[in-house]
Structures are given as C-alpha cells and as structure tokens.
Design an enzyme around this catalytic site. Structure first.
Site, PDB file in Angstrom:
ATOM      1  N   GLU A 167      -6.906  -3.818   1.550  1.00  0.00           N
ATOM      2  CA  GLU A 167      -5.606  -2.796   1.446  1.00  0.00           C
ATOM      3  C   GLU A 167      -4.636  -3.592   0.410  1.00  0.00           C
ATOM      4  O   GLU A 167      -4.385  -2.768  -0.510  1.00  0.00           O
ATOM      5  CB  GLU A 167      -4.791  -3.570   2.687  1.00  0.00           C
ATOM      6  N   ARG A 174      -9.343 -16.579   7.738  1.00  0.00           N
ATOM      7  CA  ARG A 174      -8.761 -16.221   8.712  1.00  0.00           C
ATOM      8  C   ARG A 174      -9.707 -16.351   9.579  1.00  0.00           C
ATOM      9  O   ARG A 174     -10.184 -17.041  10.538  1.00  0.00           O
ATOM     10  CB  ARG A 174      -7.485 -15.200   8.723  1.00  0.00           C
TER      11      ARG A 174
HETATM   12  O1  LIG Z   1     -10.250  -4.565   5.797  1.00  0.00           O
HETATM   13  P1  LIG Z   1     -10.044  -5.274   4.804  1.00  0.00           P
HETATM   14  O2  LIG Z   1      -9.050  -4.154   3.941  1.00  0.00           O
HETATM   15  O3  LIG Z   1     -11.114  -5.095   3.488  1.00  0.00           O
HETATM   16  O4  LIG Z   1      -8.772  -6.618   4.951  1.00  0.00           O
HETATM   17  C1  LIG Z   1      -8.939  -7.480   6.104  1.00  0.00           C
HETATM   18  C2  LIG Z   1      -9.393  -8.638   5.556  1.00  0.00           C
HETATM   19  O5  LIG Z   1      -7.986  -9.511   4.816  1.00  0.00           O
HETATM   20  C3  LIG Z   1      -7.630 -10.053   4.773  1.00  0.00           C
HETATM   21  O6  LIG Z   1      -7.888 -11.401   4.818  1.00  0.00           O
HETATM   22  P2  LIG Z   1      -7.420 -11.561   2.584  1.00  0.00           P
HETATM   23  O7  LIG Z   1      -8.077 -11.124   2.047  1.00  0.00           O
HETATM   24  O8  LIG Z   1      -6.038 -11.063   2.887  1.00  0.00           O
HETATM   25  O9  LIG Z   1      -7.421 -13.544   3.686  1.00  0.00           O
HETATM   26  P3  LIG Z   1      -6.839 -14.856   3.852  1.00  0.00           P
HETATM   27  O10 LIG Z   1      -7.908 -13.685   4.991  1.00  0.00           O
HETATM   28  O11 LIG Z   1      -7.644 -15.695   2.828  1.00  0.00           O
HETATM   29  O12 LIG Z   1      -5.695 -14.463   3.832  1.00  0.00           O
HETATM   30  C4  LIG Z   1      -8.156 -10.550   6.542  1.00  0.00           C
HETATM   31  O13 LIG Z   1      -8.299 -11.993   7.036  1.00  0.00           O
HETATM   32  C5  LIG Z   1      -9.688  -9.864   6.322  1.00  0.00           C
HETATM   33  O14 LIG Z   1     -10.495 -10.692   5.901  1.00  0.00           O
HETATM   34  N1  LIG Z   2      -2.217  -5.888   7.347  1.00  0.00           N
HETATM   35  C1  LIG Z   2      -2.863  -6.804   7.154  1.00  0.00           C
HETATM   36  N2  LIG Z   2      -2.433  -8.171   8.262  1.00  0.00           N
HETATM   37  C2  LIG Z   2      -3.041  -9.178   7.904  1.00  0.00           C
HETATM   38  N3  LIG Z   2      -4.607  -9.556   7.520  1.00  0.00           N
HETATM   39  C3  LIG Z   2      -4.331  -7.608   6.926  1.00  0.00           C
HETATM   40  N4  LIG Z   2      -5.020  -8.342   5.906  1.00  0.00           N
HETATM   41  C4  LIG Z   2      -5.631  -6.781   5.672  1.00  0.00           C
HETATM   42  N5  LIG Z   2      -4.312  -6.310   5.956  1.00  0.00           N
HETATM   43  C5  LIG Z   2      -3.800  -7.324   6.175  1.00  0.00           C
END
Ligand SMILES: O=P(O)(O)OC[C@H]1O[C@H](OP(=O)(O)OP(=O)(O)O)[C@H](O)[C@@H]1O
Ligand SMILES: Nc1ncnc2[nH]cnc12
Length: 188
Positions: free
Chosen positions: A109, A72
């Site tokens: 997370e 994202r």
């Molecule tokens: O602060 P954190 O606990 O590290 O979490 C935040 C990250 O998690 C999500 O990415 P995700 O890896 O789920 O992937 P995506 O964007 O590919 O859906 C979000 O877009 C951040 O990059």
């Molecule tokens: N709660 C949440 N919602 C969307 N993106 C995330 N990436 C990690 N935690 C998330």
C-alpha cells in the site's frame, strides 16, 4: 474504533478482535489509516482467542505448516502453529535469512519490497497456511502464495486477522490461490 463496519461472525470473536485494533491516521505516511494490532496483543484473552481461531483453521484445512509473513505475521502465526502442533516457517524481507533463499518482489500500500524463504524448510508434501495481520492491497499475500508454489509446497489457504475491503486485495489473492480459501477474521 473509527471507520469500521459490523463484525461478520456470530460468535463474538470478530467483535472482540475489532475492539482491540486501533486506527492510527496518517501512519506511516499521510493518507494511510494504520490498523495497529498492539492493543490486541496486549490483551491475553483476545490474543488467545485469535490464536485458537487460527489454529482451528489450520486443523480444518489439514495444514502441515504455518507460514508467517514478516513481521506481524510472525507474532500471530507462530503461536497458532504451536497450538495446532505444526511447524512454523517465516517469510522474511530480503536479506535477513542466512541460508539459500527463494525470493519474490511485490508492491505494498505504501512502497515496495521483496520477500524470501528458506525453501528447504518446506517439503513437497507440505500443505501451508499463510498467516498475516492485515490484507491491504494483497501484494504481500499474493507474492507469498507465488513464492510458496515455487518452493514446491501446496498452499492450503491464507488467513488474516483483518481485511481492508476498500483496497480490494481479495481479488488478486483469490486469483493466486486458485480455489484455496482466503479467510479474514475481521473485515473493515
Ligand atoms: O496487502 P498489502 O498491501 O501487501 O499489505 C499488507 C502487509 O503490510 C504490512 O506489512 P509491512 O510490510 O508494513 O511490515 P511489518 O509487518 O513488518 O510491519 C502487513 O503486516 C502485511 O504484511
Ligand atoms: N493500513 C494498514 N494498517 C496496518 N498494516 C498495513 N499494511 C498495509 N496497510 C496497512
């Protein structure tokens, strides 16, 4: 949307952005309140306002590159880089980039992962603004800052659309940033 606090900015931007983020309970697993940005992306006014804000931050910090975090962070970071007139460099999940990579492992997370970058796309004189959608535990942003330092570039700051304040990710990212700013357009 449910479970949110008051907006932080006086210009109405936080309120607009917050109104376009959807809470999805128990996704991708029970106990997680997922912050879905797809309604915001589908709204051209909100998406343009977000892009302008990120591009303005890029200029304020004198950033010469935007680094977007998969996936994202690509959607938010790439148009901001174009708007700011600087290059865009993706930080990808391990195994996706075809060239020589630098890698860094980190915790999420939910689960764990490893990120990689084509370090050759950054110059030692580059100042990088890291862009992502959500700051949760801070693991992804923290790992990115460490990765970028190892690449030789300076980190001008980290800008996220939304900070999940109750997960306290800010503390670890600020420690990694060593004085550079961590901005969140919306905090819940
Ligand atoms: O602060 P954190 O606990 O590290 O979490 C935040 C990250 O998690 C999500 O990415 P995700 O890896 O789920 O992937 P995506 O964007 O590919 O859906 C979000 O877009 C951040 O990059
Ligand atoms: N709660 C949440 N919602 C969307 N993106 C995330 N990436 C990690 N935690 C998330």
């Amino acid at each position: 949307m449910s479970g949110t606090r008051a907006p932080q900015r006086a210009d109405g931007l936080s309120e607009l952005l917050l109104s376009r983020i959807r809470d999805v309970p128990d996704h991708p697993e029970p106990g997680v309140m997922f912050k879905d940005i797809t309604p915001l992306l589908a709204d051209p006014v909100a998406f343009a306002a977000l892009t302008d804000a990120l591009a303005a931050r890029c200029a304020e910090l004198g950033a010469t590159k935007v680094v977007g975090l998969e996936a994202r962070g690509f959607i938010l970071g790439a148009p901001a880089a174009v708007r700011a007139g600087v290059g865009f460099v993706p930080v990808r999940k391990a195994g996706k980039l075809p060239g020589a990579t630098l890698g860094q492992a980190y915790d999420l997370e939910y689960g764990s992962a490893e990120i990689e970058i084509h370090a050759e796309d950054l110059r030692p004189e580059d100042r990088v603004l890291v862009v992502d959608d959500v700051l949760a535990t801070g693991g992804t942003a923290e790992a990115s800052v460490h990765l970028l330092r190892r690449s030789g570039a300076a980190v001008a700051g980290v800008s996220v659309l939304m900070e999940l304040g109750f997960l306290a990710g800010r503390t670890r990212v600020e420690a990694a940033l060593e004085g550079a700013p961590l901005d969140a357009l919306v905090t819940v």
